[in-house]
Motif scaffolding. Structure first.
Motif: not given
Ligand SMILES: Nc1ncnc2c1ncn2[C@@H]1O[C@H](COP(=O)(O)OP(=O)(O)O)[C@@H](O)[C@H]1O
Ligand SMILES: [Mg+2]
Length: 399
Positions: A86-95
């Motif tokens: 959730p903290a990165w710019q694109y949460p939907e593709v972040t792992e």
């Protein structure tokens, strides 16, 4: 400092929604003049603000999680990793994935892709770890691949925080173990003290009391008879009882406090004690005990003697050895003590790992005594090959 420079020079990035939908559709959005004008709009500024708030709140929540001293380390690390997407710019593709100490904490969809950001860390005690953040899909270029300069700062801060957290928790665990050991030792020492008192009471009552009763009977017999042969027999019996009692009282006194230490010094006391024990047990005994000129406080002298007592008692009690050897020598920095046997051996690591209540604390007691004098201690033991216990107690400058 670098990052703030970078931040001030960097142009604002595209409005979030536009950027995401373009990337989501698999299109590469060129950073055109036009797009840059959009950046400076209120929407662009709001987006930047939202990103910074996300990053700050991830940091804040991480710090709070790390303050929890009760939760298991693995749960805390897992929760920290879950705060990353959730903290990165694109949460939907972040792992994200944290790896440390042979443990791995990935988010559910983590896999390595071409869009990866990584921060390595090493704790002061040498444990290595890494924190990885990936995008599962392509996103527009930023300062580091698709990642922001601020995200680089954030991943570095999180990695540093993990290292500090792991260090602190390990120190706390070690403190707890040390505390448990000391508690177990103090209980054991109280138990031993009670046991010694009971034994002393028994010895005084049974052996010494008995001897005096017999002496009294003999003296009465001498008083009552005029037969010189009977008087001589009673007198001889009494002398024998007195000799035995004197020897017994000396043994009891030496067991309680080896006064030889004060009268003749550590080297003689060790020679006397090891010799006596070896003779009693009927095993081959070698003692190389050299006088210590000075440099050991009275407490350290007693500690050395007690270590020899425990080491030798262990050999006689457990080792089934045919030979024991004890060496006591002054070396440059202190006194070196080696107690060896050729017996059945054992696994020191198992014995030295204490947890909670336990009754076998002889070796741990040795370890703690040596620690109290800032000394060194080592046990090597091999099944059927024997055991070697080495200790070094440093000289005390003040003595
Ligand atoms: N010299 C030795 N040879 C073989 N086994 C030993 C020796 N010294 C210690 N041990 C093993 O280590 C255990 C722990 O020793 P220690 O801490 O002194 O407790 P205790 O003597 O009360 O059992 C012993 O029970 C024994 O199994
Ligand atoms: Mg023992």
């Amino acid at each position: 400092m670098n990052s703030s420079k970078r931040r001030s020079k960097r142009l604002p990035r595209p409005v979030e929604r536009g950027a995401r939908s373009a990337a989501g559709a698999g299109l590469k959005k060129p950073r055109t003049e036009k797009a840059e004008t959009i950046h400076s709009t209120r929407g662009g500024v709001a987006h930047l603000l939202v990103e910074r708030v996300k990053e700050l709140s991830a940091l804040h929540r991480t710090v709070r999680l790390m303050q929890d001293n009760v939760k298991p380390v693995s749960s805390v690390l897992r929760e920290i990793v879950s705060l990353i997407p959730p903290a990165w710019q694109y949460p939907e593709v972040t792992e994200a994935c944290l790896t440390v100490d042979g443990m791995r904490f990935p988010t559910a969809g983590f896999r390595r892709t071409a869009w990866i950001q990584r921060a390595d860390f090493t704790t002061p005690d040498g444990r290595r770890g890494k924190l990885e953040v990936v995008y599962r899909a392509k996103r527009p270029p930023e300062s580091e691949g698709p990642f922001l300069a601020e995200e680089r700062d954030l991943i570095n801060s999180l990695a540093d925080s993990c290292a500090s957290y792991l260090t602190r928790r390990r120190a706390e665990e070690e403190l707890l173990v040390a505390h448990e050991r000391l508690q177990a030792l103090s209980k054991q020492s109280m138990r031993l003290q009670e046991q010694e008192r009971r034994q002393l009471a028994l010895d005084l009552h049974d052996e010494i009391g008995q001897a005096f009763t017999t002496l009294k009977v003999n003296l009465q017999a001498i008083q009552r008879t005029t037969d010189s042969t009977r008087q001589t027999a009673s007198l001889n019996d009494s002398f024998m009882i007195i000799d035995q009692t004197v020897a017994r009282v000396r043994d009891m006194a030496l067991d309680l406090r080896p006064s030889m230490l004060d009268d003749f010094g550590l080297a003689s006391a060790v020679r006397w004690y090891v010799g006596k024990q070896g003779e009693r047990a009927g095993i081959r005994t070698e003692v190389d005990s050299v006088a210590i000129p000075r440099g050991l406080s009275p407490d350290a002298l007693v500690a050395c003697f007690r270590i020899v007592q425990e080491g030798v008692t262990n050999i006689l009690r457990h080792a089934k050895a045919s030979r024991m050897a004890v060496t006591l020598r002054p070396i440059k920095k202190g006194v070196k003590l080696v107690i060896e046997d050729d017996g059945i051996g054992f696994s020191p690591n198992e014995v030295l790992r204490v947890s909670g209540e336990r009754s076998h604390l002889g070796l741990i007691g040795i370890q703690e005594r040596i620690r109290a004098f800032n000394g060194q201690f080592e046990i090597s033991s091999e099944k059927r090959k024997g055991t070697k216990l080495s200790a070094m107690i440093p000289f005390d400058e003040a003595v």
